[in-house]
Design an enzyme around this catalytic site. Structure first.
Site, PDB file in Angstrom:
ATOM      1  N   ASP A 129       6.382 -14.649   6.174  1.00  0.00           N
ATOM      2  CA  ASP A 129       7.264 -13.585   6.657  1.00  0.00           C
ATOM      3  C   ASP A 129       8.722 -14.019   6.513  1.00  0.00           C
ATOM      4  O   ASP A 129       9.129 -15.048   7.075  1.00  0.00           O
ATOM      5  CB  ASP A 129       6.939 -13.314   8.134  1.00  0.00           C
ATOM      6  CG  ASP A 129       7.315 -11.912   8.573  1.00  0.00           C
ATOM      7  OD1 ASP A 129       7.937 -11.181   7.783  1.00  0.00           O
ATOM      8  OD2 ASP A 129       6.994 -11.539   9.713  1.00  0.00           O
ATOM      9  N   CYS A 180      10.120  -5.708   6.169  1.00  0.00           N
ATOM     10  CA  CYS A 180       8.702  -6.067   6.276  1.00  0.00           C
ATOM     11  C   CYS A 180       7.749  -4.907   5.992  1.00  0.00           C
ATOM     12  O   CYS A 180       6.892  -4.992   5.109  1.00  0.00           O
ATOM     13  CB  CYS A 180       8.416  -6.624   7.668  1.00  0.00           C
ATOM     14  SG  CYS A 180       9.438  -8.035   8.142  1.00  0.00           S
ATOM     15  N   HIS A 225       2.333  -4.510   8.301  1.00  0.00           N
ATOM     16  CA  HIS A 225       3.258  -4.516   9.433  1.00  0.00           C
ATOM     17  C   HIS A 225       2.570  -3.804  10.591  1.00  0.00           C
ATOM     18  O   HIS A 225       1.938  -2.765  10.405  1.00  0.00           O
ATOM     19  CB  HIS A 225       4.557  -3.813   9.073  1.00  0.00           C
ATOM     20  CG  HIS A 225       5.635  -4.023  10.086  1.00  0.00           C
ATOM     21  ND1 HIS A 225       6.379  -5.177  10.161  1.00  0.00           N
ATOM     22  CD2 HIS A 225       6.077  -3.227  11.104  1.00  0.00           C
ATOM     23  CE1 HIS A 225       7.234  -5.088  11.154  1.00  0.00           C
ATOM     24  NE2 HIS A 225       7.079  -3.919  11.748  1.00  0.00           N
TER      25      HIS A 225
END
Length: 551
Positions: free
Chosen positions: A49, A88, A142
């Site tokens: 991430d 993200c 996500h």
């Protein structure tokens, strides 16, 4: 012969040649068995991430990432891989569906593509349809409405996804400050024993993934195990011992830590998610351009690197377990990230932009017998490397591919590698098409003699803005507030970006209403600091690239 089957046959041929070259015999029947099971290779899909290419295998002189470097030494490594949006949710939805953000209609974190855009088939869903046991650990989709509050279960996964219980403490006040009190800081080295449940999310995810590997090794069905690590996403919370790897006096500032003079205001991201952290708030910075003091910039960079090394040890534990369970010889390993992260370049922090530091990601494929010969009896493929006790030297990088590739191409490429039918190319308007790809198959680049360098290869990225100047919601505007879209193309020679008017109610961009532009030449300006968009001598180049962006 289709490219999918051609690659699978090339894989078997490479295995035969490798074994023969190393004095190991592989009979014709064994080769035929491999051919019959070419779609039955397991997959370990690892996603970090907010990880930029700050890794040893990408030439970073500071970061210690021995376990990822070891994986890279046995993989094909893509030097120039790019995300389609540096955020993200949109990035993950894009590469898991193989559709670009304009097709998923996801630019923020407030909608679910199956409801908002189309019932697009995902990579794990497709593998599940072809007999794979699909499992998710940590952050793959996500969380929240972006994946229907279920990580797209049961469509994409065979069992409910695993989320570490300690992730709920993500923004808790657990960071001990100089005043002795606990805060919700950006920079947050911790004593793990003092943390809630005496652990951290990525440690829990590794433990769960190892447990699953042990349970799956004897199953007949192939598996697709996706493991998503939360670090180095902020807050930069990691075991404090990793600071020992990065003495503060050895951490430099970003080479271009000043805001470029010719940077259009619309292109600047004011890093509001950093400003809400207790330690950053205490700096009393002016909005939007007030610079972070140099000494605190060093602290952020030091902790980002430490968080990368912490994540690297988790990857090492996971790969070591794959090896110990006897799965390294029949499991494809893919390692990547959802996007990068600015560490002071251009006076910016976090993601939220179209620059290389925000859109460029690590990407590597390990294919047993293809990217690395099988180990001899008694040899290990992925032994754990402890950065504190093992001598960490330079590992040989695997086969490096220099050309431009995109994360949207992951889905069709993995299908090629596994010998599965590749999704068809999407039509111009594909909202009604459940299964298709807006990417390109890259599996032929994994073969030992492949060349990928091509000056005509291009990656597309984009980022939305609510206004021409930095606002409090510039980094993450809700769909209803988007007024401008920055479309960016990156080749081996340049990055070109146009910021154009955008109508959020109709999901349409007016490509003739250009608010600002950027042009950077990679050879002379790899940091993307000298914007040549308004330079008269490059007017012809701008015209040509503007036309290319509209095709």
């Amino acid at each position: 012969m289709s490219r999918e089957w051609g690659f699978a046959e090339a894989l078997v041929a490479a295995i035969v040649l490798t074994c023969c070259a190393r004095g190991r015999q592989l009979g014709a029947s064994a080769a035929q068995d491999l051919m019959r099971q070419k779609g039955k290779m397991n997959v370990l899909f690892i996603v970090a991430d907010d990880l930029r290419t700050s890794l040893g295998c990408y030439g970073d002189p500071i970061v210690k990432s021995p376990n990822i470097d070891q994986l890279a030494s046995k993989s094909v490594v893509f030097k120039n891989a790019f995300a389609q949006q540096a955020l993200c949710g949109p990035s993950r939805t894009s590469f898991l569906t193989s559709r670009r953000p304009d097709t998923t209609r996801l630019y923020d974190h407030n909608s679910y593509w199956r409801v908002h855009a189309g019932n697009y088939t995902t990579l794990p869903e497709y593998l599940k349809m072809h007999g794979y046991l699909t499992l998710s650990v940590g952050k793959i989709f996500h969380p929240g409405i972006v994946s229907n509050h279920t990580d797209d279960y049961p469509y994409s996964w065979s069992i409910p996804p695993f989320h570490p219980s300690t992730q709920k403490y993500k923004n808790a006040k657990v960071c001990r400050g100089l005043d002795g009190k606990k805060h919700a800081n950006l920079v947050c080295p911790v004593d793990v024993e003092e943390m809630p449940e005496r652990t951290l999310p990525d440690i829990q995810s590794t433990e769960e993934a190892i447990r699953l590997l042990k349970n799956m090794k004897s199953l007949e069905n192939p598996f697709f195990l996706a493991v998503g690590y939360h670090k180095p996403h902020i807050p930069l919370k990691y075991p404090k011992e990793f600071l020992k790897l990065y003495p503060r006096d050895k951490i430099p500032l970003a080479p271009d830590h000043k805001i470029p003079q010719k940077l259009p205001p619309v292109a600047y991201n004011p890093w509001t998610d950093l400003r809400i952290r207790d330690d950053v708030k205490a700096l009393n910075l002016s909005f939007p351009y007030g610079p972070i003091p140099d000494d605190f910039q060093v602290l952020i960079r030091q902790s980002y690197f430490a968080a990368v090394s912490y994540m690297d040890t988790q990857v090492g534990r996971l790969l070591n377990a794959l090896d110990e369970q006897g799965l390294a010889n029949n499991t494809v390993v893919v390692f990547t990230a959802d996007h990068g992260w600015s560490l002071g370049e251009h006076g910016e922090w976090a993601k939220y932009s179209n620059f290389d530091v925000a859109t460029r990601v690590p990407l590597m494929f390990y294919v047993p017998g293809m990217t690395k010969a099988f180990p001899l009896p008694g040899q290990r493929m992925f032994p754990f490397i402890n950065p504190f006790t093992n001598k960490v030297g330079d590992l040989p990088t695997g086969s490096m591919r220099d050309g431009i590739v995109e994360l949207v191409s992951l889905f069709p490429t993995l299908c090629q590698v596994l010998g599965l039918p590749r999704p068809p190319k999407c039509p111009a308007h594909s909202f009604h098409v459940d299964l298709c790809t807006e990417g390109k198959g890259m599996a032929h680049y994994l073969q030992p003699d492949a060349t990928i360098w091509n000056s005509e290869l291009i990656a597309y990225s984009q980022y939305p803005r609510p206004a021409d100047t930095p606002q409090m919601n510039s980094d993450l505007p809700s769909l209803k507030d988007i007024r401008i879209m920055g479309y960016s193309i990156r080749s081996d020679g340049y990055r070109y970006t146009e910021w154009v008017a955008y109508n959020a109610s109709t999901f349409s961009a007016n490509l003739s209403d250009i608010h600002a532009g950027e042009l950077y030449f990679q050879k002379t300006d790899p940091g993307e600091d000298n914007n040549l968009y308004n330079t008269i001598e490059f007017a012809g180049v701008v015209q040509k690239l503007s036309a290319l962006l509209k095709t």
